[in-house]
Design a protein around this motif. Structure first.
Motif, mmCIF file in Angstrom:
data_model
loop_
_atom_site.group_PDB
_atom_site.id
_atom_site.type_symbol
_atom_site.label_atom_id
_atom_site.label_comp_id
_atom_site.label_asym_id
_atom_site.label_seq_id
_atom_site.Cartn_x
_atom_site.Cartn_y
_atom_site.Cartn_z
ATOM 1 N N ARG A 80 0.853 -1.181 0.000
ATOM 2 C CA ARG A 80 0.000 0.000 0.000
ATOM 3 C C ARG A 80 0.895 1.239 0.000
ATOM 4 N NH1 ARG A 80 -2.625 0.182 6.104
ATOM 5 N NH2 ARG A 80 -0.668 0.149 7.247
ATOM 6 N N THR A 82 0.647 5.926 0.104
ATOM 7 C CA THR A 82 -0.178 7.100 0.349
ATOM 8 C C THR A 82 -0.596 7.801 -0.933
ATOM 9 O OG1 THR A 82 1.832 8.408 0.682
ATOM 10 C CG2 THR A 82 0.706 7.573 2.660
ATOM 11 N N SER A 115 -5.518 5.746 -2.300
ATOM 12 C CA SER A 115 -4.374 5.862 -1.401
ATOM 13 C C SER A 115 -4.580 5.010 -0.150
ATOM 14 C CB SER A 115 -4.130 7.330 -1.031
ATOM 15 O OG SER A 115 -5.224 7.858 -0.348
ATOM 16 N N TRP A 116 -3.479 4.417 0.285
ATOM 17 C CA TRP A 116 -3.356 3.602 1.500
ATOM 18 C C TRP A 116 -4.231 2.343 1.485
ATOM 19 C CZ3 TRP A 116 0.979 3.697 3.512
ATOM 20 C CH2 TRP A 116 1.249 3.226 4.803
#
Length: 156
Positions: A80, A82, A115-116
């Motif tokens: 993962r 950001t 994101s993430w």
């Protein structure tokens, strides 16, 4: 490149209404990256990701573009980051698992990875490679000091 000798005013938060954008074109050193794949794989990135990756080397400060490949039957590590990613599949068929949800794709499809979100990619063919273009806002977050990437099973 032209530099103006305007006096710069120091603004505080109470002056936000006085700050008007003054765009200026600054020609970068490079406008084209010819024969991206002929320039060769990015060895460190390809080794870490366990699949071939070719960087598009242009001076953008906000978005990046890479060409990725999955070997026949290949499954990437779960990871993962950001930054957001949009994959455009050039050839092959497979799936991307996003937070446990399987999203199947084939050539011509585009896949969004928020994101993430934990995700991984799988090539469903045991005889043909899959290739995609990945566009990400990683440089923007790197320039802000907030770009992170985590591989499953490893600490940040």
């Amino acid at each position: 490149m032209s530099i103006t000798s305007e006096t710069k005013t120091a603004f505080s938060s109470k002056d936000f209404h006085q700050t008007f954008a003054r765009p200026v074109f600054v020609r970068p050193d490079k406008l084209i990256h010819k024969n991206v794949e002929q320039a060769g794989e990015h060895n460190q990135f390809s080794t870490e990701r366990k699949h071939p990756v070719f960087f598009v080397d242009l001076p953008t400060k906000n978005v990046s573009m890479t060409i990725g490949g999955l070997l026949p039957g290949q499954l990437t590590n779960k990871h993962r980051h950001t930054y957001e990613t949009v994959l455009y599949v050039i050839e092959g068929k497979g799936y991307t698992e996003v937070e446990g949800e399987r999203v199947e794709w084939k050539a011509g499809d585009a896949v969004y990875i928020p994101s993430w979100a934990w995700h991984c990619h799988q090539n469903l063919s045991n005889s043909e490679s899959a290739r995609y273009i990945a566009c990400e806002n990683a440089p923007q977050l790197q320039n802000l000091g907030v770009a992170l990437r985590e591989e499953e099973g490893r600490d940040l």
